[in-house]
Design a protein around this motif. Sequence first.
Motif, PDB file in Angstrom:
ATOM      1  N   TYR A  44       0.857  -1.184   0.000  1.00  0.00           N
ATOM      2  CA  TYR A  44       0.000   0.000   0.000  1.00  0.00           C
ATOM      3  C   TYR A  44       0.891   1.231   0.000  1.00  0.00           C
ATOM      4  CZ  TYR A  44      -3.962   3.017   1.262  1.00  0.00           C
ATOM      5  OH  TYR A  44      -4.946   3.987   1.265  1.00  0.00           O
ATOM      6  N   GLY A  64      -6.580   4.829  -1.943  1.00  0.00           N
ATOM      7  CA  GLY A  64      -5.702   3.701  -2.189  1.00  0.00           C
ATOM      8  C   GLY A  64      -4.817   3.869  -3.412  1.00  0.00           C
ATOM      9  N   TYR A  68      -8.571  -5.966  -6.165  1.00  0.00           N
ATOM     10  CA  TYR A  68      -8.690  -4.517  -6.018  1.00  0.00           C
ATOM     11  C   TYR A  68      -9.938  -4.125  -6.785  1.00  0.00           C
ATOM     12  CZ  TYR A  68      -7.087   0.366  -5.566  1.00  0.00           C
ATOM     13  OH  TYR A  68      -6.972   1.708  -5.245  1.00  0.00           O
ATOM     14  N   LEU A 112      -9.301  -5.148  -1.554  1.00  0.00           N
ATOM     15  CA  LEU A 112      -8.838  -3.766  -1.468  1.00  0.00           C
ATOM     16  C   LEU A 112      -9.769  -2.906  -2.309  1.00  0.00           C
ATOM     17  CD1 LEU A 112      -5.062  -4.541  -2.127  1.00  0.00           C
ATOM     18  CD2 LEU A 112      -6.145  -4.220   0.109  1.00  0.00           C
ATOM     19  N   PRO A 135     -10.405   3.125   1.042  1.00  0.00           N
ATOM     20  CA  PRO A 135     -10.361   2.019   2.009  1.00  0.00           C
ATOM     21  C   PRO A 135     -11.666   1.890   2.788  1.00  0.00           C
ATOM     22  CG  PRO A 135      -8.286   3.199   2.023  1.00  0.00           C
ATOM     23  CD  PRO A 135      -9.219   3.997   1.149  1.00  0.00           C
TER      24      PRO A 135
END
Length: 300
Positions: free
Chosen positions: A52, A59, A204, A246, A250
């Motif tokens: 990260y 993100g 993601y 993810l 977040p």
Amino acid sequence: MKRWVILCAAAITFPAVHAYTNVASKRADPSDMRATWTQPQKPFRIYGDTYYVGSRGLGAILIASPEGLVLIDSTLQENVPMIESNIRALGFRVQDIKLILNTHAHSDHAGGIAALAHDSGATVAVSAPSAKALALGGDDPDDPQHGLSGNYPKVTHVRIVADGEIVTMGSLALQMHAMPGHTPGSTGWTWRSCEEKQCLSIVYADSISLLSAPGYRYNDPAHPERLNDFRRTIATLKALPCDILLTPHPLDGFSEKVAHMAPGKPNPLIDTHACKAYATLGQRNLEERIAMEEHAQATH
């Protein structure tokens, strides 16, 4: 009937704009949420080769291979020095970024792509609708939030990635999943990341909020693709192999889980039910949005 915008997890907020309300949020005041977009966050390893490097509230994901780095999302244009500093703090070089991917082409996720591509020399690879939005610097008339999310430096030289296509960087393979709804070009990315002898599926996933400018309807008979696309996105999320989820903003509890990460202890980010729960949230968002639109139409 119009209400103030209040968004659920993984969404952005524009409190000064009238539009349909989404799912009521239990999160912090919108101004506090917006402040986290530029708030520094110490970079950290998520799992294996995945890191990260974003701000506290936006993100940006770095995946490392011996052949080069892959970066997903850039956050805001003003955050580029922070992102680059985070990458260096992990022991990597910005010049080793070979590929920049994107979830969706709003200023808070794509605003820094032009600068990062310039500084690294990386290729930018996105969905076809996102390529259009990037070339317009975010001024895309097909975006539900057109006029709300802000413009940014244009990105005109990109590689188009199709739904289901796999992009590679050496032994690293990332698959693109079209997730339209939040924007026409919304995209999720999946890959396998290994730590010692355990390999996990990392997702993601793009935002699933339905924020829009005044007058935009998801349940519009003239545009049936809007609902159909969002429903396909929910189905995609439910079906993905998913050990770690993810998101561009977040989710609630993410920072608390990160704070409890420690060597030798179970990784609190591992949750094999997270993608299905996220899809359920998206379904609830959609149902509430449709009900609000129908109520607005009936009382107009």
